[in-house]
Design an enzyme around this catalytic site. Sequence first.
Site, PDB file in Angstrom:
ATOM      1  N   ASP A   1      12.855  73.067  45.423  1.00  0.00           N
ATOM      2  CA  ASP A   1      13.919  72.056  45.630  1.00  0.00           C
ATOM      3  C   ASP A   1      14.993  72.510  44.802  1.00  0.00           C
ATOM      4  O   ASP A   1      15.027  72.823  43.654  1.00  0.00           O
ATOM      5  CB  ASP A   1      13.258  70.543  45.769  1.00  0.00           C
ATOM      6  CG  ASP A   1      12.961  70.202  44.522  1.00  0.00           C
ATOM      7  OD1 ASP A   1      12.122  71.091  43.687  1.00  0.00           O
ATOM      8  OD2 ASP A   1      12.953  69.014  44.129  1.00  0.00           O
TER       9      ASP A   1
ATOM     10  N   GLU B   1      10.049  68.582  43.494  1.00  0.00           N
ATOM     11  CA  GLU B   1       9.819  68.348  42.282  1.00  0.00           C
ATOM     12  C   GLU B   1      10.634  67.471  41.361  1.00  0.00           C
ATOM     13  O   GLU B   1      10.544  66.591  40.638  1.00  0.00           O
ATOM     14  CB  GLU B   1       9.753  69.729  41.364  1.00  0.00           C
ATOM     15  CG  GLU B   1       9.078  69.327  39.871  1.00  0.00           C
ATOM     16  CD  GLU B   1      10.175  68.971  38.817  1.00  0.00           C
ATOM     17  OE1 GLU B   1       9.786  68.086  38.210  1.00  0.00           O
ATOM     18  OE2 GLU B   1      11.376  69.286  39.072  1.00  0.00           O
TER      19      GLU B   1
HETATM   20 NI    NI Z   1      12.876  72.188  37.183  1.00  0.00          NI
END
Ligand code: NI
Length: 393
Positions: free
Chosen positions: A83, A141
């Site tokens: 991401d 994340e």
């Molecule tokens: Ni990172």
Amino acid sequence: MSVPVETIQRLVEGMNEQVVSWRRYLHERPELSFEEEKTAQFVFDTLKGFEGLELSRPTRTSVMARLMGPRPGKVLAVRADMDALPIQEENSFEFVSQNPGVMHACGHDGHTAMLLGTAKILTQLRDHIRGEVRFLFQHAEELSPGGAQEMVDAGVLDGVDAVIGQHLWAPIQVGTIAIKAGPFMAAPDTFDITILGRGGHAAHPNQTVDSIAIAAQVITNLQHIVSRYNDPIEPLVVSVTRVAAGTAYNVIPGSAHMAGTVRTFDEKLRQTVPELMERIVRGITEAHGADYEFKYEFGYRPVINDETVTNLVRESLLEVFGDDVVQTAVPVMGGEDFSAYQQHTPGTFFFVGAGNEEKGIVYPHHHPKFTVDEDALQIGVTAFVHTVFKILG
Ligand code: NI
């Protein structure tokens, strides 16, 4: 069956141009956490072109690939996050973000490209693999509650013996790898505090309960938790990162809002900090006749690297790179949801140096001018491929 270092080196070098171009492709097309539709599709389609992988989609925007060797053995999971962040990129290279306000400013484009390269090479070496390699292309994340926990809940670690991951790390120079057993990255928790006073005319503070003046005392006093409550040997960060109050020169606002983050490694300390914070907020607001709202949210668990897995990975890295490259990491107070895997399965997470002062690659992670030295990609792929053989034997 072990694979000679030179064979792996040759395959990695042969793959490098492709890995760099994957990274650039992804860099141009960043997507926010939980919205990685096109990224996940790209990863899925690319993996479909490799031979011998069993593909699945554990969640809407994640991808898992399983590579089974011809002989039974252990199962190793290798993870990359995919991401990007809500940042307007300020770089000027050819492959800057084409998605306004969204940017790969943490290197996850590189992580995805490196894991694709690793998967490609290992499919070519499939006959030498004992057991199974499981490639985890993880979403989200950067945004709590994080994608890792969702993937664990979806069963990606079922039957897995060990899990490894790496982060391209700009604060350390390209050509180095930093690894360490034990505490590695902190638990990033967040808080919101609202001081509820009584607003009024700024010329008559005596007729108000000044929420800003009280907030200022709260901010200052919170640091006593760090400097006077906490053992100075134990890492702790308490940062107020957002303050919002007021609308005019001549109005004392009725309320003031603050938000921020707390970073810890020690679980007992982590559980104690919110109580201490609230005690300070309660004491100060009570002393000045105000009220308060206090919200505390626990984020990711700290990344604590398993001793056995870490030692195996370190040995593998030393064998390929030597001790000029492989260094003992200094823990950082940043957070990582890799910890969700470690709650389930022994694992280790390490940093691959991606900064380069000579090339002007000096900006910190999450900066609008952040980038990585692409020479790090080869190092990361080599590290993964070797470690797979080291751990699976
Ligand atoms: Ni990172």
